[in-house]
Design a protein around this motif. Structure first.
Motif, PDB file in Angstrom:
ATOM      1  N   GLY A 195     -12.423  -7.841  -1.249  1.00  0.00           N
ATOM      2  CA  GLY A 195     -11.540  -7.158  -2.181  1.00  0.00           C
ATOM      3  C   GLY A 195     -10.140  -7.718  -2.148  1.00  0.00           C
ATOM      4  N   LEU A 196      -9.475  -7.669  -3.303  1.00  0.00           N
ATOM      5  CA  LEU A 196      -8.089  -8.111  -3.449  1.00  0.00           C
ATOM      6  C   LEU A 196      -7.280  -6.916  -3.949  1.00  0.00           C
ATOM      7  CD1 LEU A 196      -6.171 -10.634  -3.409  1.00  0.00           C
ATOM      8  CD2 LEU A 196      -6.681 -10.874  -5.841  1.00  0.00           C
ATOM      9  N   VAL A 197      -6.313  -6.475  -3.152  1.00  0.00           N
ATOM     10  CA  VAL A 197      -5.523  -5.293  -3.517  1.00  0.00           C
ATOM     11  C   VAL A 197      -4.640  -5.614  -4.728  1.00  0.00           C
ATOM     12  CG1 VAL A 197      -3.789  -3.636  -2.755  1.00  0.00           C
ATOM     13  CG2 VAL A 197      -5.508  -4.485  -1.137  1.00  0.00           C
ATOM     14  N   ILE A 198      -4.687  -4.735  -5.715  1.00  0.00           N
ATOM     15  CA  ILE A 198      -3.839  -4.890  -6.901  1.00  0.00           C
ATOM     16  C   ILE A 198      -2.578  -4.023  -6.774  1.00  0.00           C
ATOM     17  CG2 ILE A 198      -3.714  -4.669  -9.412  1.00  0.00           C
ATOM     18  CD1 ILE A 198      -5.623  -6.852  -8.411  1.00  0.00           C
ATOM     19  N   SER A 199      -2.746  -2.761  -6.447  1.00  0.00           N
ATOM     20  CA  SER A 199      -1.589  -1.854  -6.341  1.00  0.00           C
ATOM     21  C   SER A 199      -2.037  -0.566  -5.650  1.00  0.00           C
ATOM     22  CB  SER A 199      -1.032  -1.526  -7.732  1.00  0.00           C
ATOM     23  OG  SER A 199      -2.014  -0.879  -8.524  1.00  0.00           O
ATOM     24  N   PHE A 200      -1.052   0.243  -5.249  1.00  0.00           N
ATOM     25  CA  PHE A 200      -1.388   1.567  -4.711  1.00  0.00           C
ATOM     26  C   PHE A 200      -0.348   2.580  -5.172  1.00  0.00           C
ATOM     27  CE2 PHE A 200       1.488  -0.004  -1.396  1.00  0.00           C
ATOM     28  CZ  PHE A 200       2.276   1.110  -1.144  1.00  0.00           C
ATOM     29  N   LEU A 201      -0.779   3.831  -5.170  1.00  0.00           N
ATOM     30  CA  LEU A 201       0.095   4.959  -5.474  1.00  0.00           C
ATOM     31  C   LEU A 201       0.050   5.942  -4.312  1.00  0.00           C
ATOM     32  CD1 LEU A 201      -0.936   5.775  -9.176  1.00  0.00           C
ATOM     33  CD2 LEU A 201       1.239   4.782  -8.446  1.00  0.00           C
ATOM     34  N   LYS A 202       1.206   6.488  -3.962  1.00  0.00           N
ATOM     35  CA  LYS A 202       1.221   7.539  -2.940  1.00  0.00           C
ATOM     36  C   LYS A 202       0.524   8.775  -3.495  1.00  0.00           C
ATOM     37  CE  LYS A 202       5.539   5.947  -0.838  1.00  0.00           C
ATOM     38  NZ  LYS A 202       6.964   6.271  -0.569  1.00  0.00           N
ATOM     39  N   TYR A 203      -0.271   9.419  -2.630  1.00  0.00           N
ATOM     40  CA  TYR A 203      -1.017  10.596  -3.038  1.00  0.00           C
ATOM     41  C   TYR A 203      -0.823  11.681  -1.988  1.00  0.00           C
ATOM     42  CZ  TYR A 203      -5.019  13.514  -4.342  1.00  0.00           C
ATOM     43  OH  TYR A 203      -5.817  14.560  -4.717  1.00  0.00           O
ATOM     44  N   ARG A 204      -0.317  12.810  -2.429  1.00  0.00           N
ATOM     45  CA  ARG A 204       0.023  13.905  -1.529  1.00  0.00           C
ATOM     46  C   ARG A 204       0.957  13.405  -0.424  1.00  0.00           C
ATOM     47  NH1 ARG A 204      -5.772  17.208  -1.631  1.00  0.00           N
ATOM     48  NH2 ARG A 204      -5.556  17.863  -3.815  1.00  0.00           N
ATOM     49  N   GLU A 205       0.917  14.025   0.742  1.00  0.00           N
ATOM     50  CA  GLU A 205       1.943  13.710   1.743  1.00  0.00           C
ATOM     51  C   GLU A 205       1.654  12.446   2.537  1.00  0.00           C
ATOM     52  OE1 GLU A 205       2.943  16.911   4.279  1.00  0.00           O
ATOM     53  OE2 GLU A 205       3.510  18.277   2.665  1.00  0.00           O
ATOM     54  N   THR A 206       0.381  12.166   2.809  1.00  0.00           N
ATOM     55  CA  THR A 206       0.078  11.064   3.730  1.00  0.00           C
ATOM     56  C   THR A 206      -0.977  10.090   3.208  1.00  0.00           C
ATOM     57  OG1 THR A 206      -1.633  12.382   4.847  1.00  0.00           O
ATOM     58  CG2 THR A 206       0.621  12.508   5.730  1.00  0.00           C
TER      59      THR A 206
END
Length: 230
Positions: free
Chosen positions: A8-19
């Motif tokens: 897998g190649l990471v494209i992006s991430f979003l923070k979700y809830r606190e942790t």
């Protein structure tokens, strides 16, 4: 629900809830998928946030449920550690731009093993000492357009698609010659090209991509990239 092994190649991430985070990963075998990773932003988390930075290459075992918009990762480890990209401003800026291009270009479940292999190869090139950085973003845009299905046959055809800008052919000679060299030599291109023509060709490419992707969004990483092309 099945367990599947994939690169897998990471494209992006979003923070979700606190942790936690929701991370978009272009997998070689399953296509573009979204995974929820719980607790990764907490102290003492088993998984590391470093795994989920854009363009990180991973070996994963994932849960894959047909029709699910969010899945989970069972096992993850780093597939390749970059030697130069994270520690070199120019390379990291290009990588940021590559990530933005991919984020705009591929959609959920889009799967293309050949494209994935090309992206691995591109990142290997970017991580090499010998790569010519000023040409790299433009070569990347051209090569990606072939996998995405909208590459023209040659430089002249590329500029023909932009004719509503009322360019005179004489004004474009340097850009056409430059693009032809990039097409022919790819990442090995070592042409001496004035910064003005590199920046103009980048602008043409961004217009070209925005039309084909029907994307109204601005290119956030381009400001830094223009400085690099100078």
């Amino acid at each position: 629900m099945k367990l599947k092994k994939t690169k897998g190649l990471v494209i992006s991430f979003l923070k979700y809830r606190e942790t936690s985070i929701i991370v978009r990963i272009f997998t070689r075998d399953l296509g573009l998928k979204s995974y929820i990773v719980n607790g990764v932003r907490s102290k003492g988390a088993k998984s590391k946030m470093a795994f989920y930075q854009p363009l990180t290459q991973l070996d994963m075992v994932v849960y894959d449920k047909e029709g699910a918009s969010l899945n989970r990762i069972s096992e993850v480890k780093l597939a390749k550690a970059y030697e130069k990209i994270p520690f070199d401003f120019q390379r990291s800026s290009i990588a940021m731009f590559m990530g933005e291009v991919l984020g705009k270009s591929i959609y959920d479940d889009y799967q293309n093993e050949s494209f994935y292999d090309f992206l691995e190869y591109s990142l290997d090139q970017l991580d090499k000492e010998s790569v010519i950085l000023v040409h790299f973003p433009l070569v990347f845009l051209w090569e990606c357009s072939k996998y995405l299905g909208f590459a023209p046959n040659d430089a002249a055809s590329f500029f023909d698609e932009l004719t509503d800008e009322a360019y005179h052919p004489g004004q474009l000679k340097e850009e056409i010659d430059y693009l032809n060299a990039l097409i022919e030599e790819s990442f090995a291109c070592n042409q001496k090209v004035h910064a003005i023509h590199r920046k103009k060709l980048l602008d043409h490419f961004l217009m070209f991509y925005s039309r084909h992707l029907e994307s109204p969004y601005e290119w956030k990483s381009v400001k830094v990239l223009r400085q690099l092309l100078g």
